[in-house]
Structure formats: structure tokens, C-alpha cells
Scaffold this active site. Sequence first.
Site, short mmCIF file in Angstrom:
data_model
loop_
_atom_site.label_atom_id
_atom_site.label_comp_id
_atom_site.label_asym_id
_atom_site.label_seq_id
_atom_site.Cartn_x
_atom_site.Cartn_y
_atom_site.Cartn_z
N GLY A 201 -98.94 -54.60 -96.10
CA GLY A 201 -97.60 -54.97 -95.64
C GLY A 201 -96.56 -54.69 -96.69
O GLY A 201 -96.83 -54.02 -97.69
N ASN A 202 -95.36 -55.18 -96.44
CA ASN A 202 -94.30 -55.01 -97.43
C ASN A 202 -93.41 -56.24 -97.41
O ASN A 202 -93.61 -57.16 -96.61
CB ASN A 202 -93.50 -53.73 -97.16
CG ASN A 202 -92.88 -53.75 -95.78
OD1 ASN A 202 -91.97 -54.53 -95.53
ND2 ASN A 202 -93.38 -52.92 -94.88
N ARG A 203 -92.42 -56.27 -98.29
CA ARG A 203 -91.65 -57.51 -98.50
C ARG A 203 -90.44 -57.65 -97.58
O ARG A 203 -89.63 -58.55 -97.77
CB ARG A 203 -91.20 -57.58 -99.96
CG ARG A 203 -92.37 -57.81 -100.92
CD ARG A 203 -91.90 -57.75 -102.35
NE ARG A 203 -90.84 -58.70 -102.64
CZ ARG A 203 -90.00 -58.60 -103.67
NH1 ARG A 203 -90.12 -57.59 -104.51
NH2 ARG A 203 -89.06 -59.50 -103.86
#
Length: 399
Positions: A201-203
Site C-alpha cells: 500500500g501507500n500513505r
Amino acid sequence: MNIVVGVTGGIAAYKTVQLVRLFVKGGHDVTVIPTADALRFVGTPTWEAISRNTVTTSVHDDVARVRHVALGQAADLIVIAPATANTIAKMTAGLADDLLGTTLLATTAPVAIAPAMHTEMWRHPATQANIATLRDRGVHILGPAHGELTGGDSGPGRMLEPEEIHTAALALLAPQDLAGRTIAISAGGTREPIDPVRFLGNRSSGRQGAEVALAAADRGATVRLVAAHVDEGVLAAAERHPLIDVVRLSTAAELETAMTDAAASADVVVMVAAVADFRVAEVSHEKIRKENGAAHLDLVENPDILAGLVAARRPGQTVVGFAAETARDDAELRERGMRKRARKGVDLLAVNRVDWDAGFEAADNAVLLIDGTDAVVAEAAGSKRAVADALWDAVLALR
Ligand code: C5P
């Protein structure tokens, strides 16, 4: 904007503290005008601390500045929350025996009220006739909701939640310059599964994308918001908006399908979502266990969804991309933005600087908007909503 929040004597006044906070957080100048009765529920120090402005209730306060009409004349919007049956009756009759009454008569700004009272009082023919008159005069009636009331009984009469009043009130402030447009927006960050419990995932919190959607809908557009793991608070606001249709999904592949579908009938397409560039080649249907030794993940590249949307662009359709970049300074950020704008072939690219401690999960943002001639058409900084409005100003200028 100058917002006047009128507070009248109902127990729901304690919730209005949160409403004032939301307006102040959005950068608005808020003046609270409580009635004398409202102060029995929440006192002047609370309103002054939250609004950061002086609070008075009487027409005899601050007479030198003609405060009894000045506040109404300067207001861009007046919201009364809670609005009691008594205040609704006074408004209908045009009574002006306190500062809220004179302010309401002195204003030409939009007025919204959030009624709060017991079901019997709400249903009384006098209240219903007053509400009908106010509606005819153009007053916006927000709620009431159906729910639990203070006496433990339940029915229509409960004040809308502060977040709901906030969303509805902001919509009244917006120009309707996107009315009749259909817009597709992606927001959030995709998750690419590794096994049933893990993902890549990412932020991205999705807040900027959701604000782009809310701003467009407030300005009159019909919006499809394709949401990949968007922060629940802001997504709830989007789901409440009558002009936003939210599609929730997770992976880049799902996002590609949903955006291709939404873009087919859109006048403007905005890809705000942080899409994973890679996914795991073979997703394990069992949890990967460390007893089996260090796991090795084979990655395959995801399609560039934005590039696909640009290639399939309909005549007259505007396509906008976002790019989060690390850069040493503004010059480097601009340089990277120009190159990416050209590579993606979008009409407008919003570039923002990100770092370990900047750009993600924050309330504020700062972007450069670069158009097809490599010109920086706007630099927008402030709340994510302010950045969203600047983006729509730039899109309208392009079109
Ligand atoms: O190349 P980069 O990921 O920085 O580009 C960002 C822009 O491209 C964003 O608008 C993002 O939504 C979009 N994008 C995409 N498909 C990908 C990666 C990014 O549409 N696979």
C-alpha cells in the site's frame, strides 16, 4: 468567508461548538451570536475561544460599531444551529429584540437553519407553517433528523450532526460554475494483496481527492468518486452529498475498470489516487508463514491508468493528474512536474512535494498546477479544500 453562527437555546448547542470548530479550521472568520437562552447551555468563553472572535448577544453591546447591523451586512453566510421553535417563530415574524434578530434582518447573505426540538413541537401546525414561510423566503432548512431526543423519546426533531451542517452550509457558499458537468475522480491509495492478511500500500489518506470531489459537487457538478481506502471521515461527507456517487474499491485493477467506466461519460477526469505501480505476480491464498523461510515476492507492473484515460479521451474532455514528488527545492519540483505532465499527456498536472514528514495524512497541502504549455498556472496552498477549489478554478480557465 465571514460566517455568522447563530446559536439558540437548545441542548444541541453543545454540538454547535464542533460546527464552529470545523468552520474555523476551514479558514473562515466566524462570529457566534448566541441568544441569551443559548448561553445557559454553552457560555461566552467557550464560543470566544473556539471562534477566536468577540461574542455578544445584545443590540446594546459595541454600539459604536453599529454591531446590530454590521454583522449581518458583512456576513457571507448565516447558519443557525440549533434553531428552536421559538427562534423559528421569531424569524418568521421578523422580530429583532436581540442581536441575532437584528443581524438576520440586516443580511442579504444565504441563511440556513438546523431545527432542533421535540417531535410534538416540530409537528405543531404553527412550527410547520413558519417553516413553510421561511422556505418560501429562501431560508435553507437543514434537517431535522429522525432520532433519539433528550427526553429519551425518539422521532423527527434531532439536530443534524455538526459535520452534516458543515457540508450543507459550505455548499451554499460555493459558486455554481460547474453545474451541469459530469466529473470522474479517483482518490485514496490502492492496496495490492500479497496474501489474505497483507498488502502493498501507500500513505495516501484520500483526503485531497475527496475534497476535490466535494468542491466540484458543491459547485454544482455531478461526481463519481472512485475511492480506494479513503479516510472514513471525509468519505462519509462525500457519501452524504446528493451530487456524489461513491464507488469503494481496493486494487489498481478495480480502479482502472471503475475509472474507465466513469470517464466514458465525464467532461472532466481527475486522477488523484495514488495507484500502486506494481502488484504481486501471484497472490497467495494462504497466509505466508515465516516457518517456510524468507518470502520472495515477484512483482508485475500495473497499467498506467492515467495514460489509458488520456489515450481514450473524448473530444472536449479535460484530463487532470496528480503527482507527489520528492524534490530539494521548488525549481526541482517544477522541473519534475513539467516532465511528468508531458510524459502523461494530461491537460493539467497538480504537483505536490512529499517527504517523510510532508504531504501525507496532513490537513493542509501545497501544489503547483502545470498546464500543457508548461506554464505554472497556479500555486495553491492551504486546506485541502482550498487546494481543490484552486484546481477547479484552473480547470474552468482551461476549458
Ligand atoms: O507516475 P506517477 O505515479 O507519479 O503519476 C501520478 C499520476 O498518475 C496520478 O494522477 C495517478 O493517479 C496516476 N497513476 C495511474 N496509474 C498508475 C500510477 C499512477 O493512473 N499505475
